[in-house]
Design a protein around this motif. Structure first.
Motif, short mmCIF file in Angstrom:
data_model
loop_
_atom_site.label_atom_id
_atom_site.label_comp_id
_atom_site.label_asym_id
_atom_site.label_seq_id
_atom_site.Cartn_x
_atom_site.Cartn_y
_atom_site.Cartn_z
N GLY A 356 0.78 -1.23 0.00
CA GLY A 356 0.00 0.00 0.00
C GLY A 356 0.81 1.27 0.00
O GLY A 356 0.25 2.34 0.27
N VAL A 357 2.11 1.20 -0.31
CA VAL A 357 2.93 2.41 -0.32
C VAL A 357 2.45 3.37 -1.40
O VAL A 357 2.45 4.59 -1.21
N GLY A 358 2.02 2.83 -2.54
CA GLY A 358 1.59 3.70 -3.64
C GLY A 358 0.39 4.56 -3.28
O GLY A 358 0.26 5.69 -3.76
N ARG A 359 -0.52 4.07 -2.42
CA ARG A 359 -1.69 4.86 -2.03
C ARG A 359 -1.29 6.05 -1.17
O ARG A 359 -1.91 7.10 -1.25
N ARG A 360 -0.31 5.86 -0.32
CA ARG A 360 0.08 6.90 0.62
C ARG A 360 1.05 7.91 0.00
O ARG A 360 1.13 9.05 0.47
N MET A 361 1.80 7.50 -1.01
CA MET A 361 2.82 8.37 -1.60
C MET A 361 2.59 8.41 -3.11
O MET A 361 3.31 7.79 -3.90
N ARG A 362 1.58 9.17 -3.50
CA ARG A 362 1.14 9.17 -4.91
C ARG A 362 2.16 9.86 -5.82
O ARG A 362 2.39 9.41 -6.95
N SER A 363 2.76 10.95 -5.36
CA SER A 363 3.76 11.62 -6.20
C SER A 363 4.95 10.71 -6.45
O SER A 363 5.46 10.59 -7.58
N LEU A 364 5.40 10.06 -5.40
CA LEU A 364 6.51 9.12 -5.56
C LEU A 364 6.12 7.99 -6.50
O LEU A 364 6.93 7.54 -7.33
N SER A 365 4.88 7.52 -6.39
CA SER A 365 4.42 6.41 -7.25
C SER A 365 4.46 6.81 -8.72
O SER A 365 4.88 6.03 -9.58
N LEU A 366 4.03 8.04 -9.02
CA LEU A 366 4.04 8.50 -10.41
C LEU A 366 5.46 8.54 -10.96
O LEU A 366 5.73 8.06 -12.07
N VAL A 367 6.37 9.09 -10.18
CA VAL A 367 7.77 9.18 -10.63
C VAL A 367 8.35 7.78 -10.82
O VAL A 367 9.03 7.50 -11.82
N MET A 368 8.04 6.87 -9.89
CA MET A 368 8.60 5.52 -9.98
C MET A 368 8.04 4.77 -11.18
O MET A 368 8.79 4.04 -11.87
N VAL A 369 6.77 4.92 -11.45
CA VAL A 369 6.16 4.23 -12.59
C VAL A 369 6.79 4.71 -13.90
O VAL A 369 7.10 3.91 -14.79
N LEU A 370 6.99 6.02 -14.03
CA LEU A 370 7.60 6.55 -15.25
C LEU A 370 9.04 6.07 -15.41
O LEU A 370 9.46 5.68 -16.51
N ALA A 371 9.81 6.08 -14.31
CA ALA A 371 11.20 5.61 -14.40
C ALA A 371 11.25 4.13 -14.73
O ALA A 371 12.08 3.68 -15.54
N ALA A 372 10.37 3.32 -14.12
CA ALA A 372 10.32 1.90 -14.42
C ALA A 372 9.87 1.65 -15.85
O ALA A 372 10.33 0.69 -16.49
N ALA A 373 8.99 2.50 -16.37
CA ALA A 373 8.56 2.37 -17.77
C ALA A 373 9.74 2.58 -18.71
O ALA A 373 9.88 1.89 -19.73
N SER A 374 10.61 3.54 -18.37
CA SER A 374 11.80 3.74 -19.19
C SER A 374 12.72 2.53 -19.11
O SER A 374 13.28 2.10 -20.13
N MET A 375 12.86 1.94 -17.92
CA MET A 375 13.69 0.74 -17.78
C MET A 375 13.11 -0.42 -18.57
O MET A 375 13.86 -1.20 -19.18
N ALA A 376 11.80 -0.56 -18.57
CA ALA A 376 11.15 -1.65 -19.28
C ALA A 376 11.12 -1.44 -20.79
O ALA A 376 10.85 -2.37 -21.55
N GLY A 377 11.38 -0.20 -21.23
CA GLY A 377 11.36 0.10 -22.66
C GLY A 377 9.97 0.39 -23.18
O GLY A 377 9.60 -0.08 -24.27
N LEU A 378 9.20 1.17 -22.44
CA LEU A 378 7.86 1.54 -22.85
C LEU A 378 7.84 2.98 -23.33
O LEU A 378 8.53 3.83 -22.77
N PRO A 379 7.04 3.27 -24.38
CA PRO A 379 6.93 4.65 -24.85
C PRO A 379 6.17 5.50 -23.85
O PRO A 379 5.36 4.96 -23.08
N PRO A 380 6.41 6.80 -23.79
CA PRO A 380 7.31 7.60 -24.66
C PRO A 380 8.66 7.86 -24.00
O PRO A 380 9.25 8.92 -24.22
N MET A 381 9.16 6.97 -23.19
CA MET A 381 10.39 7.21 -22.42
C MET A 381 11.63 6.96 -23.28
O MET A 381 11.59 6.27 -24.30
N LEU A 382 12.74 7.53 -22.84
CA LEU A 382 14.00 7.39 -23.57
C LEU A 382 14.46 5.94 -23.62
O LEU A 382 15.10 5.51 -24.58
N GLY A 383 14.12 5.17 -22.59
CA GLY A 383 14.48 3.76 -22.61
C GLY A 383 13.86 3.03 -23.79
O GLY A 383 14.49 2.14 -24.39
N PHE A 384 12.64 3.38 -24.16
CA PHE A 384 11.99 2.78 -25.32
C PHE A 384 12.71 3.16 -26.60
O PHE A 384 12.95 2.32 -27.49
#
Length: 966
Positions: A356-384
């Protein structure tokens, strides 16, 4: 400017700990300004670098062998420098809220700042020796940062492992540097890349350089050190093990690939090891429950991917590799910093405990999801963008070969391995986000301590950079294309873009996303499958077994060769000397036809006395008598020096022999009076024969050496050179303080170390120990009934009356001042007559020792109420300052100057090297003062403690016992 920026990092790193004492962790703000300023300056140079220009700085360092502090920054260096400085500034900013005030934070503050400057120097170094120095400095700083919390065994072990593994790779790299130097006669990296050598030796050199890069970037078989390094603080992992240090290996591969990617074995190594590392790292990450370790294995996987791309040597792969390097630095450092926030807030990194960390720390969750998306190679991130470019490059490798010489089957295997690695990347990215943020079924929400909002600034900016890089992929591609065009192979460069159209690269990306998602959704089944795999010995266990085997072999070897017997050691050394020197002597035919046994009867007389003393010393049972007889031989040598006109050597020999005798006598006070009474062992006769053989070899060597001269003596021009360059007539002193002054600095440093070692053996805790009763900073004096002091020496009042010697006290009081004046006289005249700082220091030191011998420790305190360590430090400092000052005045280091002044109508010539001699003087005085306090007063105090009775609990305290004569 580049050198100035590197130097500024080092300067600020040394100063900020002082600032931290006053403002605590806010000192991280000051430290962050330096890499931030460097980042800003690098951005202002974008136009020059992207248009093909080069930035550079150069300062001569070791001109005799062509080594200079040369920094040269092209496109690749500029990109890596932006990563190092930009991420470094944000990590230091983040540390302000991560660390609590204390010694650990202060050490980390200094080391991170120095590390940032060293990495900036590494990625811009053009001289290979400078590159290697910076390379090894990053290894040392990594060791210190991983082991910053030295109270934890895990940190100490991980730090040592990282140090050993990367140092082994660095040594291989050094051998490669030396080979390249021999082949090309240059140490310029840019010159070697522009005109690479060819042949078998060039191939060996290139592969050795590659070994250094692979060890630094933690590729198989060196991959095991990086997960262990996660014992370090999270900001350290974010900077060193995501954005900076591990990128050094990728950088070296990227720089060398245009020149050496075609050498035999290069592509096979980067292709095979890169693909295997990518798969092993991704597979191991799926088994981790610590989200930081999960990310660490993911880093290992990504490093294999980047090395594979940058080392392939094709234009399209190079472009993709550089884009992935930028993307990885941004998303991986951001994710590490986010994990640090979660760890601080939840008190755990175990994904089984987080809920439940994501519910309590929504700003952190957004940043982490975007960074992980870049690591996974998902658009529109530079990792993709980088991963799409990589797939396009590998598809071109399969379809066209791109001139690499790889067979289609091998190219297909590389593509399959990268796709499978991307599947694993997608899976562990989802596992990371789920494990850190999701609400687990049947698990209560984790209790959180909300961190300061400012901690999210650094990871948010890094993630925004990754997003911006993806959205501006085309512009980024235009910036990176000049580097890609430097590659020798490839028909065309693949452009960076968010959309490459329908084709094989997009299909590979879809397979990676779908396969990774399926793996994540089937994580429990995958875990069960993983558990059925046969147990294999992991690489870190193989490393530990290897270390234990080396240690065991070392212990076994040392236990046999180092038996703890000084006679055995000396016998081995002297036997080797006799065989190594005596055998050629027996085979030579260049013996002199005539031998002059002596020049005068005086020499014969001295020789007879020396021989008699040596024989008596060998037969003596008394230790003191043996030492005195050995001293006779030393004084005899000084007489022979004097007879041959070497007055300076004779003076020094007499003084050294005197000091040696005093030191021996002080030590022998606590040893048995006689040698052992045991019957003579059979080995005694072997030692007698060995001694005779050594003497014979020395005599034969002395006889034959003059007849072997084939050139003019090197000393023939010393007198003229001493006058012209050293402004002195005493050749010996000029050589010591001018010609070979660096050797003298090393020698006085050894004296300081020796004095420190002796003091530590006696005092154990500190050399600042006084073994006298002290009042208000002075020794207490016992006065008579009339209040008058009836002693010749103030400290003698502390001696037992039976131990005092009136004659010795009177003589000491008379000669002490004379000895001190003579020492100053010898110091000032040493440049033109027998004397100098060393001899003068021995005289002054013996004057102090005489005060101790006459009246004990209290008198020594009266004579020298100063800590010996201060004298030692002041002497070293004066010597170093006098050595470096000429360079600041436009000359060279240790250059001498002559100054003439009028004193009472007479012209007085002063030489600047006299200041250097003053430093030598203070060091020698400090050493003898230290010996007097440790071997003299220190041993006296220990003897009194042993003799003093143990007081009973009810007994009263009595007056302290009086000192006994030393």
């Amino acid at each position: 400017m580049l050198l100035a920026l590197v130097a500024l990092h080092m300067l600020v790193g040394g100063v900020v700990p002082l600032l931290a004492r006053r403002i605590g962790t806010r000192a991280f703000f000051a430290a962050a300004l330096v890499p931030a300023m460097s980042f800003a300056w690098l951005l202002t140079q974008a136009g020059t670098v992207t248009s093909g220009g080069v930035l550079g700085s150069q300062v001569a360092w070791i001109p005799t062998i062509g080594v200079s502090l040369t920094l040269r920054m092209g496109l690749v260096q500029w990109i890596l420098a932006l990563i190092v400085t930009g991420v470094g500034a944000l990590v230091l900013l983040y540390c302000r809220w991560y660390f609590s005030p204390g010694p650990a934070a202060t050490r980390c503050l200094t080391l991170l700042t120095w590390f940032a400057g060293t990495m900036l120097g590494l990625v811009s170094a053009d001289d290979l020796i400078v590159l290697y120095v910076m390379w090894e400095l990053t290894t040392v700083y990594s060791y210190l940062l991983i082991g910053n919390d030295f109270t934890r065994k895990a940190n100490r072990g991980a730090a040592l492992t990282a140090l050993i593994v990367t140092t082994i790779g660095g040594l291989a790299m050094l051998v490669g540097i030396v080979i390249l130097w021999v082949l090309t006669s240059t140490l310029s990296l840019s010159a070697i890349v522009a005109a690479p050598p060819t042949g078998a030796l060039a191939t060996v050199a290139a592969l050795l350089m590659l070994v250094g890069a692979l060890s630094k970037s933690a590729l198989v078989p060196f991959h095991f050190w990086l997960p262990g390094a996660m014992a370090a603080a999270t900001p350290v992992s974010a900077y060193l093990h995501a954005a900076a240090m591990v990128k050094a290996g990728v950088y070296l591969v990227a720089v060398l690939a245009p020149a050496f990617s075609s050498v035999p074995g290069w592509r096979l190594a980067v292709g095979l090891l890169g693909a295997v590392t990518m798969l092993i790292g991704g597979w191991r990450s799926l088994r981790q429950t610590d989200i930081k370790l999960l990310l660490a294995y993911g880093t290992v996987s990504q490093l294999g991917f980047m090395v594979l791309l940058t080392g392939m040597g094709t234009r399209s792969a190079a472009l993709a590799g550089l884009a992935m390097t930028i993307a990885h630095a941004l998303f991986k450092s951001a994710l590490f910093l986010i994990i640090g926030i979660i760890d601080k807030s939840a008190g755990t990194r175990d994904l089984r405990e987080l809920s439940g960390v994501g519910r309590r720390m929504r700003s952190l969750s957004l940043v982490m999801v975007l960074a992980a998306a870049s690591m996974a190679g998902l658009p529109p991130m530079l990792g993709f963008v980088g991963k799409e470019a990589a797939f396009a490059a590998l598809v071109a490798l399969v379809s066209q070969g791109d001139g690499t010489g790889l067979s289609p089957a091998v190219a297909v295997l590389v593509l399959i391995a990268v796709v499978l690695g991307s599947v694993l990347t997608m899976a562990y990215s989802l596992r990371l986000v789920w494990g850190a943020l999701a609400l687990k079924p049947g698990k209560a929400e984790t209790t959180l301590t909300m961190p300061p909002r400012a901690m999210l600034i650094a990871p948010a900016l890094l993630t925004l950079g990754s997003l911006a890089g993806g959205l501006l992929a085309s512009r980024l591609g235009h910036v990176l294309e000049p580097y890609a065009e430097s590659m020798p192979l490839g028909s065309a460069t693949t452009h960076l873009a968010l959309w490459h159209g329908l084709g094989a690269p997009l299909a590979a990306s879809l397979v990676a996303v779908a396969g990774g998602t399926l793996l994540f959704l089937s994580r429990e089944r995958v875990a069960r499958i993983q558990s059925t795999f046969p147990e294999v010995v992991p690489a870190d266990e193989w490393y530990r077994r290897g270390v234990r085997a080396v240690e065991r072999a070392g212990v076994e070897t040392i236990s046999r060769l180092q038996a703890g017997s000084l006679p055995v050691y000396l016998s081995v050394i002297l036997t080797v000397a006799v065989l190594a020197v005596g055998t050629p002597l027996l085979l030579t035919t260049n013996w002199p036809r005539t031998i002059i046994w002596a020049d005068s009867l005086a020499q014969v007389a001295v020789a007879v006395v020396m021989a008699a003393a040596a024989l008596l010393a060998a037969a003596s049972r008394g230790r003191v008598r043996a030492v005195l007889l050995v001293g006779v031989t030393g004084f005899g040598v000084s007489l022979l020096f004097q007879m041959h006109g070497a007055a300076d050597l004779a003076l020094t020999q007499v003084l050294v022999e005197t000091v040696t005798l005093v030191v021996f006598v002080l030590l022998l006070r606590r040893m048995p009076r006689y040698f052992t009474n045991r019957p003579l062992a059979a080995t005694r006769w072997w030692r007698v024969q060995l001694a005779g053989a050594v003497g014979l070899v020395v005599v034969l060597l002395a006889l034959i050496a003059p007849s072997l001269r084939v050139a003019e003596p090197a000393s023939s021009g010393l007198y003229t050179s001493a006058k012209e360059f050293g402004y002195g007539s005493n050749i010996v002193n000029v050589v010591l303080v001018d010609t070979r002054a660096w050797d003298t600095i090393g020698e006085i440093s050894v004296l300081v170390i020796a004095a420190t070692g002796v003091s530590s053996l006696i005092f154990l805790r500190s050399r600042n120990v006084r073994h006298v009763a002290r009042g208000s900073g002075r020794s207490r004096l016992v006065r008579g009934a009339t209040g008058e002091d009836h002693t010749w020496l103030r400290g003698s009042r502390s001696l037992s009356p039976a131990a005092r010697s009136l004659l010795f006290e009177v003589v000491t009081r008379i000669v002490f001042g004379v000895m001190m004046m003579v020492s100053v006289w010898l110091l000032l005249r040493g440049h033109n007559a027998p004397g100098g700082g060393f001899a003068a220091g021995l005289v002054a030191g013996m004057a102090l020792v005489t005060r101790y011998l006459a009246a004990g420790a209290s008198e020594l305190e009266e004579a020298a109420p100063i800590d010996a360590g201060h004298l030692l430090g002041a002497g070293l400092l004066i010597a170093l300052v006098s050595a470096l000052t000429p360079a600041l005045l436009g000359g060279t280091v240790l250059q001498s100057y002559e100054v003439s002044v009028q004193v009472l109508g007479e012209e007085l010539h002063l030489v600047s090297s006299t200041v250097f001699d003053v430093g030598v003087y203070l060091v020698v005085v400090g050493v003898l003062l230290d010996y007097a306090r440790s071997l003299g007063a220190g041993i006296d105090a220990q003897a009194r403690e042993h003799r003093a009775p143990v007081p009973r609990p009810s007994s009263t305290v009595t007056a302290p016992a009086q000192e006994q004569r030393p």
